[in-house]
Design a protein around this motif. Structure first.
Motif, short mmCIF file in Angstrom:
data_model
loop_
_atom_site.label_atom_id
_atom_site.label_comp_id
_atom_site.label_asym_id
_atom_site.label_seq_id
_atom_site.Cartn_x
_atom_site.Cartn_y
_atom_site.Cartn_z
N SER A 92 0.86 -1.19 0.00
CA SER A 92 0.00 0.00 0.00
C SER A 92 0.89 1.23 0.00
O SER A 92 2.04 1.16 0.42
CB SER A 92 -0.87 0.00 1.25
OG SER A 92 -0.07 0.20 2.38
N HIS A 95 0.89 6.51 3.99
CA HIS A 95 -0.23 7.29 4.49
C HIS A 95 -0.12 7.44 6.00
O HIS A 95 0.73 6.82 6.64
CB HIS A 95 -1.57 6.64 4.11
CG HIS A 95 -1.76 5.27 4.70
ND1 HIS A 95 -1.16 4.14 4.18
CD2 HIS A 95 -2.46 4.85 5.77
CE1 HIS A 95 -1.51 3.08 4.91
NE2 HIS A 95 -2.29 3.49 5.88
N ASP A 97 -2.98 7.42 9.13
CA ASP A 97 -4.39 7.08 9.30
C ASP A 97 -5.23 8.26 9.79
O ASP A 97 -6.43 8.28 9.56
CB ASP A 97 -4.54 5.93 10.31
CG ASP A 97 -3.94 4.64 9.81
OD1 ASP A 97 -3.82 4.48 8.58
OD2 ASP A 97 -3.58 3.79 10.64
N LYS A 114 -2.42 1.25 16.70
CA LYS A 114 -2.71 -0.07 16.11
C LYS A 114 -1.67 -1.07 16.58
O LYS A 114 -0.47 -0.76 16.58
CB LYS A 114 -2.67 0.01 14.59
CG LYS A 114 -3.89 0.64 13.98
CD LYS A 114 -3.77 0.65 12.47
CE LYS A 114 -5.05 1.17 11.83
NZ LYS A 114 -4.90 1.37 10.38
N PHE A 116 -0.17 -4.68 15.72
CA PHE A 116 -0.05 -5.74 14.72
C PHE A 116 0.71 -6.90 15.36
O PHE A 116 1.86 -6.71 15.78
CB PHE A 116 0.73 -5.25 13.50
CG PHE A 116 0.11 -4.07 12.80
CD1 PHE A 116 -0.90 -4.23 11.86
CD2 PHE A 116 0.53 -2.77 13.08
CE1 PHE A 116 -1.46 -3.15 11.21
CE2 PHE A 116 -0.02 -1.67 12.43
CZ PHE A 116 -1.02 -1.86 11.49
N LEU A 129 5.32 -4.14 7.26
CA LEU A 129 4.89 -2.79 7.61
C LEU A 129 6.17 -1.96 7.65
O LEU A 129 7.20 -2.43 8.15
CB LEU A 129 4.23 -2.82 8.99
CG LEU A 129 3.95 -1.47 9.65
CD1 LEU A 129 2.81 -0.75 8.93
CD2 LEU A 129 3.56 -1.68 11.13
N HIS A 175 3.16 5.46 7.42
CA HIS A 175 3.44 4.03 7.26
C HIS A 175 2.94 3.51 5.91
O HIS A 175 2.14 4.17 5.25
CB HIS A 175 2.84 3.22 8.42
CG HIS A 175 1.35 3.32 8.54
ND1 HIS A 175 0.71 4.40 9.11
CD2 HIS A 175 0.37 2.46 8.16
CE1 HIS A 175 -0.59 4.21 9.09
NE2 HIS A 175 -0.83 3.03 8.50
N ARG A 177 2.72 -0.57 3.54
CA ARG A 177 2.98 -2.01 3.52
C ARG A 177 3.71 -2.36 2.23
O ARG A 177 3.31 -1.89 1.15
CB ARG A 177 1.68 -2.81 3.60
CG ARG A 177 1.92 -4.30 3.65
CD ARG A 177 0.65 -5.09 3.82
NE ARG A 177 -0.26 -4.92 2.72
CZ ARG A 177 -1.53 -4.51 2.83
NH1 ARG A 177 -2.04 -4.25 4.00
NH2 ARG A 177 -2.27 -4.37 1.76
N ARG A 186 1.79 -13.56 4.84
CA ARG A 186 1.82 -12.72 6.04
C ARG A 186 0.49 -12.86 6.77
O ARG A 186 -0.57 -12.55 6.22
CB ARG A 186 2.06 -11.25 5.71
CG ARG A 186 2.46 -10.51 7.00
CD ARG A 186 2.44 -9.03 6.87
NE ARG A 186 1.09 -8.52 6.76
CZ ARG A 186 0.78 -7.24 6.84
NH1 ARG A 186 1.73 -6.34 7.01
NH2 ARG A 186 -0.47 -6.83 6.72
N GLU A 190 -4.66 -7.57 13.66
CA GLU A 190 -4.60 -6.11 13.77
C GLU A 190 -5.68 -5.67 14.75
O GLU A 190 -6.87 -5.81 14.47
CB GLU A 190 -4.83 -5.49 12.39
CG GLU A 190 -4.84 -3.97 12.42
CD GLU A 190 -5.12 -3.35 11.05
OE1 GLU A 190 -4.80 -3.97 10.01
OE2 GLU A 190 -5.70 -2.26 11.05
O1 LIG Z 1 -0.78 -4.09 6.62
C1 LIG Z 1 0.10 -3.32 7.00
O2 LIG Z 1 1.23 -3.71 7.35
C2 LIG Z 1 -0.17 -1.84 7.02
C3 LIG Z 1 -1.58 -1.57 7.33
C4 LIG Z 1 -1.94 -0.14 7.13
O3 LIG Z 1 -1.45 0.53 6.30
C5 LIG Z 1 -2.92 0.42 8.00
O4 LIG Z 1 -3.39 -0.27 8.91
O5 LIG Z 1 -3.28 1.61 7.84
#
Ligand SMILES: O=C(O)CCC(=O)C(=O)O
Length: 240
Positions: A92, A95, A97, A114, A116, A129, A175, A177, A186, A190
């Motif tokens: 991704s 960004h 959040d 968050k 993980f 991540l 962050h 991905r 993976r 979360e």
């Molecule tokens: O899946 C990931 O490692 C990143 C997740 C992500 O970008 C998010 O939770 O906003």
């Protein structure tokens, strides 16, 4: 690492890595339950799938860090599982959040975080991540660089993980991905934590009668799942 040391790292970097949160026997229990949930296409509703996923909400290696970071009024916002298949271009873009939130000075606040928890190793070539350390302190509205390839972000750190490791990340940290170029799927849990006076992404009635009984049996769980406490306002809620 003590919860207070974890908080120091989180404050400095915008995230903290908690190594070895799940040990072998317990890890296997969570992995097996995850695989069953995935087969049932129920990763989005993970908390209803097995008691281990409710246990993960207040896990003794993880909740103390959440408490040290979010505070004694922490509450769960949602919990879900995620699977990224091997050799898939599912990375991704970069960004943050919380970029749409106003009225709060985000560089100095902890509004949403968050957690993980990785159930399989995430190697350097995996769907890591990645975070830009310190970006949770950038002023609000600071533009993200316009990158052709998200893997080119300067100063990024990839969260290479062993199965059982966890990362707690501030929702204001930049962050992304990475694509999964490894042979390893993976598998991640979360869970997002907020404060007791904020809105969650579920209703208590979304949970099965069994999960509701697990939640109702314990004060801290009732707080984590936002079950109203008679005569205690949402602002006054605290763990025991
Ligand atoms: O899946 C990931 O490692 C990143 C997740 C992500 O970008 C998010 O939770 O906003």
């Amino acid at each position: 690492m003590t919860p207070s040391q974890a908080r120091d790292q989180y404050d400095a970097q915008g995230y903290v890595i908690i190594r070895g949160a799940l040990k072998s026997g317990e890890l296997k229990r969570v992995q097996d339950a995850f695989d069953r949930a995935q087969k049932n296409d129920a990763l989005g509703d993970i908390l209803n799938q097995d008691d281990v996923f409710v246990d993960m909400v207040d896990h003794p290696a993880l909740l103390p860090v959440v408490r040290a970071v979010v505070g004694e009024d922490a509450q769960l916002r949602y919990g879900r599982g995620g699977l990224i298949k091997p050799h898939s271009d599912t990375g991704s873009g970069w960004h943050c959040d919380l970029s749409e939130i106003g009225g709060i000075n985000l560089p100095e606040s902890i509004i949403m975080t968050k957690l993980f928890t990785y159930l399989e190793k995430v190697p350097e070539t995996g769907a890591c991540l990645a975070c830009v350390p310190g970006s949770h302190r950038y002023e609000m509205g600071h533009p993200l660089p316009d990158l052709d390839d998200h893997e080119d972000m300067p100063h990024q750190v990839k969260m290479v993980a062993e199965a059982g490791d966890a990362v707690l990340m501030n929702g204001f940290t930049w962050h992304a991905r990475f694509h999964n170029r490894s042979d390893i799927p993976r598998k991640v849990l979360e869970y997002s934590y907020i404060h007791s006076w904020m809105k969650t992404q579920y209703e208590f009635s979304d949970f099965s009668a069994h999960v509701q009984s697990l939640i109702l049996a314990d004060h801290n769980r009732r707080q984590l799942f936002g079950v109203p406490e008679p005569e205690v306002s949402d602002y006054e809620r605290r763990f025991v």
